[in-house]
Enzyme design. Structure first.
Site, PDB file in Angstrom:
ATOM      1  N   ARG A  22     111.195  90.603  68.634  1.00 48.43           N
ATOM      2  CA  ARG A  22     112.509  89.909  68.729  1.00 48.43           C
ATOM      3  C   ARG A  22     113.252  89.720  67.411  1.00 48.43           C
ATOM      4  O   ARG A  22     114.334  89.128  67.412  1.00 48.43           O
ATOM      5  CB  ARG A  22     112.369  88.549  69.418  1.00 48.43           C
ATOM      6  N   HIS A 139     110.304 104.412  78.684  1.00 44.45           N
ATOM      7  CA  HIS A 139     110.342 103.165  79.451  1.00 44.45           C
ATOM      8  C   HIS A 139     110.280 103.441  80.969  1.00 44.45           C
ATOM      9  O   HIS A 139     109.851 102.577  81.748  1.00 44.45           O
ATOM     10  CB  HIS A 139     111.606 102.400  79.038  1.00 44.45           C
ATOM     11  N   ASP A 265     103.300  94.753  76.293  1.00 46.80           N
ATOM     12  CA  ASP A 265     104.720  94.526  76.614  1.00 46.80           C
ATOM     13  C   ASP A 265     105.051  93.044  76.427  1.00 46.80           C
ATOM     14  O   ASP A 265     105.858  92.471  77.178  1.00 46.80           O
ATOM     15  CB  ASP A 265     105.078  95.007  78.022  1.00 46.80           C
TER      16      ASP A 265
END
Ligand code: NCD
Ligand code: ZN
Ligand code: ZN
Length: 395
Positions: A22, A139, A265
């Site tokens: 993040r 993905h 993840d």
């Protein structure tokens, strides 16, 4: 430091192929510092930082910054993943060569958080990364098949009246990119594989000699779409929790090695993105601090699991896939080793407030899990001792 390792299991330091740290941009959810502390606590010595930050890690500048933040923190090696395309649009290739040749030496490029659904772009990306031995972490979601989707498409979504996310949205992209990998001769790694049919496609691809690898997430090895009945957004994740029969196939494929690695993840979200209605919540759940316990559960429990398989799927193979040569190796005398000591007989209860992550969105709150991480060593120095994070990690 000296550690009493009597009764403990020695593992090469865990390697996560798929961590959302993040930073930059969403430091309220996680930072490189907090995320790598969570990693160390979970037994990890290396994490691959997913590229969907703000700004997206699609330039040499961003990937170098993420790597530098990891070094400064000193809790785990941080290997940035580059975005395969610019931003989250998936329309134009990013500076793949510049990221590869940067100080961060990026080898893995991904479209996580979106999907390169344009096959022409995917083909070009594969040809590009092949020139320097890199790979694409796919993905694997066809966005035109998941528009508006809220959970796995099936009996439970029909009953709850929530728009479904069909398994074929994942399987169609995996099938396509297996073919593109074979056509280009390039390497593809499939992120968060979640359906039984995806496993079939990957098994056949490997049998033909395609250069494909795959990861599974802990939550897809344990939880099912039944959890959506609670309407608790902590269970909302991409790809969605699937059926019991998928969980069984994923467990078998991990034990067998058709699925190469466990990847967390780890997707931290702040309260405002999770303490809301299901439809408004962001997808994703924490993973770093619970992954080893759940992997052991999925591979047969603390007495049934084969520890060599645990080491293979959580450390040696992911280290090889990511090209992290210092990781995934058993400690050797005279080297600065990366390793983890695990108590196979201990259990622990997940208390969100006790997590090292800045976020609290764990689906395992209150659950009793097997196996505790007693110590983690990064390059011969303890990052975790007696189950507690060391505050001093740098010389
Ligand atoms: C990921 C995130 O939060 O960054 N969420 C998730 O549910 N896995 C992005 C994504 O893969 O959609
Ligand atoms: Zn994803
Ligand atoms: Zn992800």
């Amino acid at each position: 430091q000296t550690v009493d390792a009597d009764g403990l299991v020695l593992l090469p330091g865990l390697v996560d192929l798929h961590t959302h740290l993040r930073e930059p941009g969403r430091e309220d959810a996680e930072t490189v510092y907090s995320g790598t502390r969570a990693a160390a606590k979970g037994g990890y010595t290396a994490v691959c930082a997913m590229a969907n930050s703000y700004p997206v890690a699609d330039t040499a500048g961003v990937v170098e910054q993420v790597a530098a933040l990891g070094k400064a923190a000193g809790y785990a090696d941080v290997q940035p993943i580059g975005a395969v395309s610019i931003g989250l649009e998936g329309k134009q290739l990013a500076e793949i060569g510049a990221m590869a040749h940067s100080a961060a030496a990026v080898r893995m490029f991904s479209d996580d958080g979106h999907c390169v659904s344009d096959p022409i772009l995917m083909r070009r990306a594969l040809e590009y990364v092949k020139t320097f031995g890199g790979l694409i972490a796919q993905h694997a979601e066809e966005p035109r098949l998941t528009e508006g989707a809220q959970m796995n498409e099936g009996a439970v979504s029909a009953e709850l009246g929530l728009p479904g996310w069909p398994a074929v949205a994942e399987e169609a992209i995996i099938a396509r990119d297996v073919l593109l990998a074979e056509y280009t001769g390039a390497r593809v790694h499939f992120c968060h594989v979640s359906t039984a049919r995806s496993v079939d496609i990957i098994r056949e691809a490997k049998a033909r000699g395609a250069k494909v690898t795959a990861e599974v997430c802990p939550h897809h090895l344990l939880l099912t779409d039944e959890a959506a009945r609670t309407y608790d957004p902590v269970y909302k994740v991409n790809p969605p929790l699937r059926r019991e029969s998928d969980v069984a196939v994923l467990r078998g494929a991990l034990a067998e090695g058709v699925i190469d690695a466990v990847a967390t993840d780890h997707a931290p979200h702040p309260p405002q993105d999770k303490d809301c209605e299901w439809a408004a919540a962001r997808p994703g759940m924490l993973g770093l601090e619970t992954a080893l316990s759940i992997t052991v559960l999925a591979l047969g429990g603390p007495t049934g699991a084969d520890w060599d398989t645990v080491a293979e799927r959580t450390s040696r193979t992911p280290a090889r896939i990511a090209g992290l040569e210092a990781h995934g190796r058993d400690p050797q005398p005279g080297t600065e080793a990366n390793f983890t000591l695990v108590d196979p007989a201990a259990t622990w209860t997940v208390v969100p407030a006790d997590l090292a992550s800045l976020s609290r969105n764990t689906p395992y709150a209150g659950m009793e899990l097997p196996v505790t991480v007693q110590a983690t060593f990064l390059r011969g120095r303890a990052t975790v001792l007696n189950g507690k994070i060391e505050e001093e990690t740098t010389e």
